[in-house]
Design an enzyme around this catalytic site. Structure first.
Site, short mmCIF file in Angstrom:
data_model
loop_
_atom_site.label_atom_id
_atom_site.label_comp_id
_atom_site.label_asym_id
_atom_site.label_seq_id
_atom_site.Cartn_x
_atom_site.Cartn_y
_atom_site.Cartn_z
CE LYS A 1 4.24 52.15 47.63
NZ LYS A 1 4.78 51.12 48.52
CE LYS B 1 9.39 64.02 46.29
NZ LYS B 1 8.77 63.30 47.40
CB THR C 1 -1.69 58.41 51.59
OG1 THR C 1 -0.36 58.86 51.73
CG2 THR C 1 -2.59 59.11 52.57
CB SER D 1 4.68 65.55 49.80
OG SER D 1 3.73 64.78 49.10
CB ALA D 2 5.17 64.38 44.38
CD GLU E 1 11.04 60.40 48.72
OE1 GLU E 1 10.41 59.32 48.66
OE2 GLU E 1 10.60 61.47 48.27
CG ASP E 2 7.78 55.85 50.37
OD1 ASP E 2 7.87 57.03 49.97
OD2 ASP E 2 6.82 55.12 50.08
CG ASP F 1 7.82 61.07 50.33
OD1 ASP F 1 7.23 61.88 49.59
OD2 ASP F 1 7.55 59.85 50.34
CG LEU F 2 2.29 63.05 52.96
CD1 LEU F 2 2.18 63.43 54.42
CD2 LEU F 2 1.31 63.89 52.14
CG ASP F 3 1.49 60.10 49.73
OD1 ASP F 3 0.64 60.20 50.62
OD2 ASP F 3 1.47 60.76 48.68
C1 BG6 Z 1 3.08 61.24 45.95
C2 BG6 Z 1 2.53 59.84 45.87
O1 BG6 Z 1 3.39 61.54 47.27
O2 BG6 Z 1 2.13 62.18 45.47
C3 BG6 Z 1 2.04 59.53 44.47
O3 BG6 Z 1 3.53 58.90 46.25
C4 BG6 Z 1 1.05 60.60 44.03
O4 BG6 Z 1 1.44 58.26 44.46
C5 BG6 Z 1 1.71 61.98 44.13
O5 BG6 Z 1 0.65 60.39 42.68
C6 BG6 Z 1 0.79 63.12 43.70
O6 BG6 Z 1 -0.28 63.22 44.60
P1 BG6 Z 1 -1.57 64.14 44.38
O7 BG6 Z 1 -2.24 64.08 45.73
O8 BG6 Z 1 -1.10 65.51 44.04
O9 BG6 Z 1 -2.37 63.52 43.29
MG MG Z 2 6.59 58.47 49.24
#
Ligand code: BG6
Ligand code: MG
Length: 219
Positions: free
Chosen positions: A44, A144, A16, A113-114, A168-169, A8-10
């Site tokens: 999240k 997710k 972030t 990542s989402a 993942e977090d 996962d990223l964030d």
């Molecule tokens: C996830 C974050 O990685 O990405 C969420 O944890 C965020 O907080 C989601 O809403 C979507 O991100 P983005 O950059 O496409 O708006």
């Molecule tokens: Mg995350």
């Protein structure tokens, strides 16, 4: 045998979450909707439009789909502005070392990542070339906690899902990893991530040997 590690990223590679919070907070303030850090925890791992809906629920009016598109766009513009402050220093401790060690051991790495801003974030952190594949969040139909993004990431590196492990977090992400048939490593505690198979405080606590061991003991 461990073939790939899917990140996962964030909250796993960088923090972030705080920048997402600031961007949502600015929007919520403009709309006069109450929003705080505690509420932000629920966002999240949650995709952009679903996050917006969760925020608007606390307001006292409804919004048309067009209005919601505009609001989501405006949040994203603010978020992109904030991303310009991101530097390689924002990489969480141990991430670069882990990615390099995995590569040395011939284990593939992918991002699941989402966030549709993920490629920009990786660039700003200077780690794009340490990932073999970045799953496209914009191409995912089921977000997710559905398994789709992790299955896409596995397919992207050409490794069978049963030979992948996910990190993942967020609880939504842990469920997503499990639905993809993979063991889930949680950056957090048994309290924040009750379903994760293993927990660490930080990516700095992870090594290829440990991930291999956890992969092998997964049923
Ligand atoms: C996830 C974050 O990685 O990405 C969420 O944890 C965020 O907080 C989601 O809403 C979507 O991100 P983005 O950059 O496409 O708006
Ligand atoms: Mg995350």
């Amino acid at each position: 045998v461990l073939g790939a590690v899917l990140f996962d990223l964030d909250g796993v590679i960088t923090d972030t979450a705080e920048l997402h919070y600031q961007a949502w907070k600015d929007l919520a303030d403009e709309l006069g909707i109450p929003f705080d850090r505690e509420h932000n925890e629920k966002l999240k791992g949650v995709d952009r439009m679903t996050s917006l809906k969760l925020i608007l629920q606390n307001g006292d009016r409804t919004y048309s789909p067009e209005e919601m598109e505009k609001l989501a766009h405006s949040k994203n513009e603010r978020y992109k502005e904030l991303l310009t402050t991101l530097t390689p220093e924002a990489l969480l401790p141990g991430v670069r070392k882990l990615l390099k060690a995995l590569r040395r051991d011939g284990i593939r790495t992918a991002l699941a990542s989402a966030s549709r801003n993920a490629p920009t974030v990786l660039d700003r952190l200077g780690v794009t070339d340490l990932f073999d594949y970045v799953a496209d969040a914009g191409a995912v139909a089921l977000q997710k906690p559905d398994a789709e993004i992790f299955l896409n990431a596995a397919a992207g590196v050409g490794v069978h899902p049963l030979r992948c492990i996910g990190i993942e977090d967020a609880e939504a992400g842990v469920i997503s990893i499990h639905r993809a048939g993979m063991p889930a490593v949680g950056i957090g505690t048994t309290e924040t991530l009750p379903d994760a198979d293993h927990h660490v405080d930080s990516p700095a606590d992870l090594t290829p040997a440990l991930l291999r061991e956890w992969m092998n003991e997964f049923p």
